[in-house]
Design an enzyme around this catalytic site. Sequence first.
Site, PDB file in Angstrom:
ATOM      1  N   GLY A  51       0.768  -1.241   0.000  1.00 18.66           N
ATOM      2  CA  GLY A  51       0.000   0.000   0.000  1.00 18.66           C
ATOM      3  C   GLY A  51       0.802   1.296   0.000  1.00 18.66           C
TER       4      GLY A  51
ATOM      5  N   TRP B 275       2.392   2.962  -2.394  1.00 12.39           N
ATOM      6  CA  TRP B 275       2.082   3.908  -3.477  1.00 12.39           C
ATOM      7  C   TRP B 275       0.702   4.520  -3.290  1.00 12.39           C
ATOM      8  CZ3 TRP B 275       4.113   2.480  -9.044  1.00 12.39           C
ATOM      9  CH2 TRP B 275       5.502   2.375  -8.995  1.00 12.39           C
TER      10      TRP B 275
ATOM     11  N   ASP C 228       3.153  -1.052 -10.086  1.00 10.90           N
ATOM     12  CA  ASP C 228       4.402  -1.561  -9.511  1.00 10.90           C
ATOM     13  C   ASP C 228       4.330  -3.083  -9.513  1.00 10.90           C
ATOM     14  OD1 ASP C 228       6.866  -1.113  -8.347  1.00 10.90           O
ATOM     15  OD2 ASP C 228       6.105  -0.993  -6.305  1.00 10.90           O
TER      16      ASP C 228
ATOM     17  N   LYS D 226       6.304  -0.259 -13.644  1.00  7.60           N
ATOM     18  CA  LYS D 226       7.571  -0.957 -13.409  1.00  7.60           C
ATOM     19  C   LYS D 226       7.780  -2.052 -14.441  1.00  7.60           C
ATOM     20  CE  LYS D 226       8.199  -3.703  -9.735  1.00  7.60           C
ATOM     21  NZ  LYS D 226       8.604  -3.577  -8.334  1.00  7.60           N
TER      22      LYS D 226
HETATM   23  C1  LIG Z   1       6.361  -4.657  -5.527  1.00  8.84           C
HETATM   24  S1  LIG Z   1       4.742  -5.053  -4.982  1.00  8.84           S
HETATM   25  C2  LIG Z   1       3.927  -3.487  -4.972  1.00  8.84           C
HETATM   26  C3  LIG Z   1       4.354  -2.553  -3.873  1.00  8.84           C
HETATM   27  C4  LIG Z   1       3.484  -1.312  -3.763  1.00  8.84           C
HETATM   28  N1  LIG Z   1       3.662  -0.430  -4.927  1.00  8.84           N
HETATM   29  C5  LIG Z   1       3.760  -0.504  -2.518  1.00  8.84           C
HETATM   30  O1  LIG Z   1       4.228   0.645  -2.645  1.00  8.84           O
HETATM   31  O2  LIG Z   1       3.489  -0.967  -1.417  1.00  8.84           O
HETATM   32  C6  LIG Z   1       4.043  -5.861  -6.372  1.00  8.84           C
HETATM   33  C7  LIG Z   1       2.614  -6.330  -6.207  1.00  8.84           C
HETATM   34  O3  LIG Z   1       2.088  -6.786  -7.466  1.00  8.84           O
HETATM   35  C8  LIG Z   1       1.057  -7.715  -7.152  1.00  8.84           C
HETATM   36  N2  LIG Z   1       0.613  -8.479  -8.343  1.00  8.84           N
HETATM   37  C9  LIG Z   1       1.271  -9.444  -9.030  1.00  8.84           C
HETATM   38  N3  LIG Z   1       0.508  -9.927 -10.039  1.00  8.84           N
HETATM   39  C10 LIG Z   1      -0.673  -9.238 -10.003  1.00  8.84           C
HETATM   40  C11 LIG Z   1      -1.876  -9.273 -10.792  1.00  8.84           C
HETATM   41  N4  LIG Z   1      -2.023 -10.110 -11.827  1.00  8.84           N
HETATM   42  N5  LIG Z   1      -2.881  -8.430 -10.473  1.00  8.84           N
HETATM   43  C12 LIG Z   1      -2.759  -7.574  -9.425  1.00  8.84           C
HETATM   44  N6  LIG Z   1      -1.649  -7.501  -8.636  1.00  8.84           N
HETATM   45  C13 LIG Z   1      -0.616  -8.318  -8.921  1.00  8.84           C
HETATM   46  C14 LIG Z   1       1.715  -8.566  -6.072  1.00  8.84           C
HETATM   47  O4  LIG Z   1       0.744  -9.293  -5.349  1.00  8.84           O
HETATM   48  C15 LIG Z   1       2.432  -7.497  -5.226  1.00  8.84           C
HETATM   49  O5  LIG Z   1       1.663  -7.100  -4.123  1.00  8.84           O
END
Ligand SMILES: C[S@@+](CC[C@H](N)C(=O)[O-])C[C@H]1O[C@@H](n2cnc3c(N)ncnc32)[C@H](O)[C@@H]1O
Length: 186
Positions: free
Chosen positions: A46, A48, A104, A144
């Site tokens: 969370g 972002w 992200d 990203k």
């Molecule tokens: C690096 S983290 C994001 C961190 C976030 N931007 C923050 O600031 O806290 C990447 C996220 O992408 C999610 N993710 C991966 N595949 C996904 C999909 N198909 N749909 C939605 N979210 C997905 C993962 O569950 C993970 O929580």
Amino acid sequence: MHSDNWAQKAKQMGYRSRAVFKLEEILQKIRIKDVLNILDLGSAPGGWSQLTKKKYPNAEVFAIDVLDMDPIDGVNFFHESIENISNIEAINSLKGNFNLVISDIAPNITGISAIDGENIFELNQLTIEVAKNFLDSGGTLIMKTFQNNMLKSLRKDMELSFKIVQTYKPAASKKQSGEIYLYGVK
Ligand SMILES: C[S@@+](CC[C@H](N)C(=O)[O-])C[C@H]1O[C@@H](n2cnc3c(N)ncnc32)[C@H](O)[C@@H]1O
């Protein structure tokens, strides 16, 4: 700054992840005005969502992730994959009215580079599709991705529907991670 220090700084500031500093750097560089609707793809835990809500207090933030996310004031969270975004009525009804789409998203890493590269590429292509459909004209996508042999092709895909496309590697992003951010203005 060392990555542990970024994490510590995030914690001190009440942010859920160090990822906020990467987005903060990009947003300072591109300075977007009049942000009313924001779509945060792959939002958990969370960071972002917290940052964008703070930076644009009048904006509605819609966040989506396959992992659950603890509530954040003023953020509408949907526990869903972006593959199913069109099933979410609250988001769908704002199609074409988002000013900012941030992604992200990172898939689970298998360690097999060909598979990981393919998974990232597919999710990035889907993200570009979502941004094309949900952003208004002049809206911004920040996404990203990773520095691999598919980056050029991804950039070309974006150039088909975005007026400006650029890459950015924030100082807060670990050098060895290979991650890089693409942003585009529709
Ligand atoms: C690096 S983290 C994001 C961190 C976030 N931007 C923050 O600031 O806290 C990447 C996220 O992408 C999610 N993710 C991966 N595949 C996904 C999909 N198909 N749909 C939605 N979210 C997905 C993962 O569950 C993970 O929580």
